[in-house]
Design an enzyme around this catalytic site. Structure first.
Site, short mmCIF file in Angstrom:
data_model
loop_
_atom_site.label_atom_id
_atom_site.label_comp_id
_atom_site.label_asym_id
_atom_site.label_seq_id
_atom_site.Cartn_x
_atom_site.Cartn_y
_atom_site.Cartn_z
N GLU A 13 8.91 -16.99 -2.52
CA GLU A 13 9.01 -15.76 -3.56
C GLU A 13 10.31 -14.82 -3.47
O GLU A 13 10.81 -14.57 -4.51
CB GLU A 13 7.76 -14.80 -2.74
N GLU A 53 0.68 -1.24 0.12
CA GLU A 53 -0.20 -0.06 -0.04
C GLU A 53 0.94 1.13 -0.12
O GLU A 53 2.06 1.10 0.51
CB GLU A 53 -0.87 0.12 1.35
#
Length: 384
Positions: free
Chosen positions: A247, A128
């Site tokens: 990841e 964000e």
């Protein structure tokens, strides 16, 4: 060069297929995609038709059911080709594995075959504007309304965001706990009213990759879209932490392969380019720089391959993955910077692959958690 021993004949056959696909279907269009800041949507469907996507999805959900080394092959070939525009790493190695690992049976049946075929493009929306690497600080919220949730908030730097049909969104319950305990992962279809996308962001590198902001304004989403169903509520942070090691290995694999690709191009360039009547490679400084780069690449590759062996055994620790991510991304940036220097002025020209690789490489030290965060994770594992 130390021989690599992790791949079998099947992996190398897949490598040849990926190499051919990238050469024939991707790279001829890559420069045009850089201009428009995203790939053509049809390349996803073509990749699905050719079996390039989601190699680890089980056969019962339409996938090939391969091990993660097939993903490694695809990642390495992408870096070798300079195909930084296609968002396969997020789609195939983050979104699909989340659904495989944590999705309800209904969610798996609904989404995995479409991800494999390329009918659906997947994105994961964590970051964000005000939180960066601090996932515990997210503010995007869901509020209960009968059998639905009402979703509000925004996300930024979302790979595949512009073309995505499905986003896994990290959210917080409006009346839930603060910090990690209130986080859930919500499957949000891009065609839901109130879900909007900004134009692709203008980046320093990876210009063909569609990275954008996502906005959610009173988006109504059924409660069944919580990843994992009802039992997945407030389990999002745990899911994220379990998958972040892979990841980070994805990034480490890409960095090792990217450094090797730039290095090999530079070796050929310095052999053929002349200065003062002699090949650039014949000067001692050039030879020493090439020797240093080759050594760093080989050392990094051995560590990455050992980590991949542990991945296959489900024994890789988060701190080992963090070390691979931070060291290999730092190494890649050092190597490619030296490669640019050995190219001289031509190394700064975008018509040369090394210049694009240089611009693309910088973000590797940032995404997947900044390298400073990686070092903090390693330090915590040492109780210091």
């Amino acid at each position: 060069m130390i021989p690599r021993t992790i791949f079998g004949d099947e992996h190398e056959e897949f490598r040849r297929s990926v190499h051919r696909f990238l050469a024939e279907e991707v790279m001829p269009h890559h420069e045009a995609w850089e201009e428009q800041q995203h790939v053509d949507r049809k390349i996803w469907n073509l990749a699905g038709d050719m079996g390039m996507l989601c190699p680890t999805v089980p056969e019962e959900y339409g996938g090939p059911g391969g091990d993660r080394l097939y993903s490694v092959v695809a990642l390495e070939e992408m870096m070798r080709a300079g195909a930084s525009g296609i968002g396969w790493p997020v789609h195939s190695d983050i979104v699909a594995p989340y659904i495989v690992a944590y999705g309800s049976e209904e969610q798996k049946q609904q989404w995995l075959p479409k991800l494999v075929s390329g009918e659906t493009v997947g994105a994961i929306a964590m970051t964000e504007p005000g939180t960066g690497s601090d996932l515990q600080g997210i503010r995007t919220q869901i509020a209960e309304d009968g059998d639905d949730y009402i979703l509000n908030g925004s996300k930024t730097f979302i790979t595949n965001g512009y073309l995505c049909d499905l986003a896994i969104v990290a959210v917080r319950s409006a009346d839930g706990e603060k910090g990690a305990k209130g986080v859930s992962l919500l499957l949000v279809e891009a065609d839901r009213p109130g879900f909007s996308k900004a134009k692709p962001l203008k980046k320093v590198g990876m210009k063909a990759q569609d990275t954008c902001e996502l906005f959610f304004e009173n988006v109504r989403v059924p409660k069944s879209n919580i990843l994992g169903g009802e039992k997945g509520l407030h389990q999002g942070f745990t899911m994220l932490m379990r998958e972040l090691a892979w990841e980070r290995m994805v990034i480490a694999v890409m960095c090792a392969a990217g450094a090797r690709s730039a290095f090999e191009q530079t070796v050929e360039y310095t052999k053929n380019r002349k200065a003062f009547g002699k090949p650039v490679a014949s000067f001692q400084n050039s030879r020493f720089k090439l020797a240093e780069m080759r050594s760093e690449i080989e050392i990094g590759q051995v560590y990455v391959d050992r980590c991949l062996e542990l991945v296959l055994q489900d024994k890789l620790s988060p701190e080992a993955a963090a070390a691979a991510k931070y060291w290999c991304s730092d190494m890649m940036n050092r190597v490619i910077d030296e490669c640019v220097q050995l190219h001289g002025g031509y190394g700064y020209m975008l018509e040369y692959p090394v210049a694009r690789a240089w611009a693309d490489a910088r973000v590797m030290r940032i995404f997947g958690g900044t390298n400073e965060i990686m070092k903090e994770l390693i330090a915590r594992s040492m109780d210091v």
